[in-house]
Design an enzyme around this catalytic site. Structure first.
Site, PDB file in Angstrom:
ATOM      1  CG  ASP A  77      -7.743  24.622   2.397  1.00  0.00           C
ATOM      2  OD1 ASP A  77      -8.732  24.708   2.092  1.00  0.00           O
ATOM      3  OD2 ASP A  77      -6.932  24.002   1.676  1.00  0.00           O
TER       4      ASP A  77
ATOM      5  CG  HIS B  65     -10.783  28.834   4.150  1.00  0.00           C
ATOM      6  ND1 HIS B  65     -11.288  27.438   4.446  1.00  0.00           N
ATOM      7  CD2 HIS B  65      -9.588  28.545   3.245  1.00  0.00           C
ATOM      8  CE1 HIS B  65     -10.434  26.578   3.857  1.00  0.00           C
ATOM      9  NE2 HIS B  65      -9.483  27.081   3.155  1.00  0.00           N
TER      10      HIS B  65
END
Length: 325
Positions: free
Chosen positions: A101, A304
């Site tokens: 991320d 994610h």
């Protein structure tokens, strides 16, 4: 095998909390938003068992690491500088750096700026993106009804108030909604609606709140994250987003530069980042800017939270990459 140990080091003018395990060549693990060193818990153990010294900091603004008040102290130059400071504090000349991320741009830019100190890089979820020709926020999607979440995060205060109203609900929604466990109509298909926040609501408005947690996230895991953010608040992490345009300005000397060290990219095929407009083209084109790209790994059914949702597969890919250096 050693257990996870903790210490705080002075680095780049702040105190940085480190979780570490193992001994051997250093692997530095950079987390993203809204996370903690804890998001690398599975990798700390696996890398240690494979003969590496795995170190996962609470990044600037998070957890038990210092949280400078000034927004402008959260640029990529500060964040890369923090990681260099960690190497110095540990007495290490070089490391392999990995990031997920927001930690991925830190890792990519650490390798870009200081290939003499960061000898290889692993990026999870967010691919390396060369500097564009215009400030990033000027091209982020928005309309009368909604705007891109990174635009919503720009104004200090609004996102903090929303996320801190109930940290448990916020984190539960965010962690579940970003995962591969959420039913999707068109999984993996680029969509103009991905990441949009309604102007009449907030970041959490359209996120489902699960009745039960996905298999990769226990109640004890969620408890840990909640305690971290009840301690730190969300402002530090949000300040990273508030430097997006400033980062673009500061990175002008690196326009067109390549990441020259060996690299690995991994993402879930259900990661919403992969569904952002034009992102599939960016991923397909990675080798142009990373000449030593050793592989692009797309994990089927993964969302994610790559290294948590698919810990075993991520561990194997990372260890294979590290052993091949």
């Amino acid at each position: 095998m050693s257990e996870i140990s903790h210490r705080t080091v002075e680095a780049n003018g702040i105190r940085i909390h480190l979780a570490e395990q193992g001994s051997g060549p250093l692997v530095l693990l950079c987390h993203g938003f809204p996370e903690s060193w804890y998001s690398w818990r599975h990798q700390l153990k696996a890398l240690s068992a494979a003969g590496f010294h795995a170190v996962a900091p609470d990044m600037r603004g998070y957890g038990m690491t210092d949280r400078p008040a000034e927004i402008e102290r959260y640029t990529l130059f500060h964040l890369v500088g923090d990681m260099l400071g960690v190497l110095d504090a540990l007495g290490e000349k070089t490391a392999v750096i990995a990031g997920h991320d927001w930690g991925a741009p830190v890792a990519w830019h650490a390798a870009l700026m200081r290939p003499d100190r960061f000898r290889a890089v692993v990026g999870l979820s967010v691919p390396y993106r060369p500097r564009g020709s215009i400030a990033p926020t000027t091209v982020m999607p928005q309309n009368a009804d909604a705007h891109f979440y990174q635009l919503y995060f720009q104004a200090p205060g609004a996102a903090e108030a929303e996320l801190e109203a109930d940290a448990r609900v916020s984190l539960r929604k965010i962690l579940y909604s970003g995962s591969g466990d959420v039913p999707r109509r068109n999984p993996g298909v680029p969509s103009a609606g991905v990441g949009m926040v309604p102007r009449a609501g907030g970041f959490l408005t359209r996120m489902p709140d699960p009745d039960s947690l996905p298999s990769w996230l226990s109640e004890a895991d969620l408890d840990f994250y909640v305690r971290q953010f009840q301690h730190s608040g969300f402002r530090g992490g949000l300040n990273w987003y508030r430097n997006i345009d400033r980062n673009w300005e500061l990175m002008a000397p690196y326009a067109g530069a390549a990441v020259t060290v060996p690299a690995l990219y991994m993402a879930g095929d259900l990661d919403l980042v992969v569904s952002f407009p034009r992102m599939k083209e960016v991923i397909a084109d990675l080798a142009r800017y990373i000449p030593q790209l050793r592989g692009t790994v797309m994990l089927p059914g993964c969302g994610h939270w790559t290294q948590q949702e698919r810990a075993g597969e991520v561990n194997r890919a990372m260890i294979d990459f590290l052993r091949g250096l």
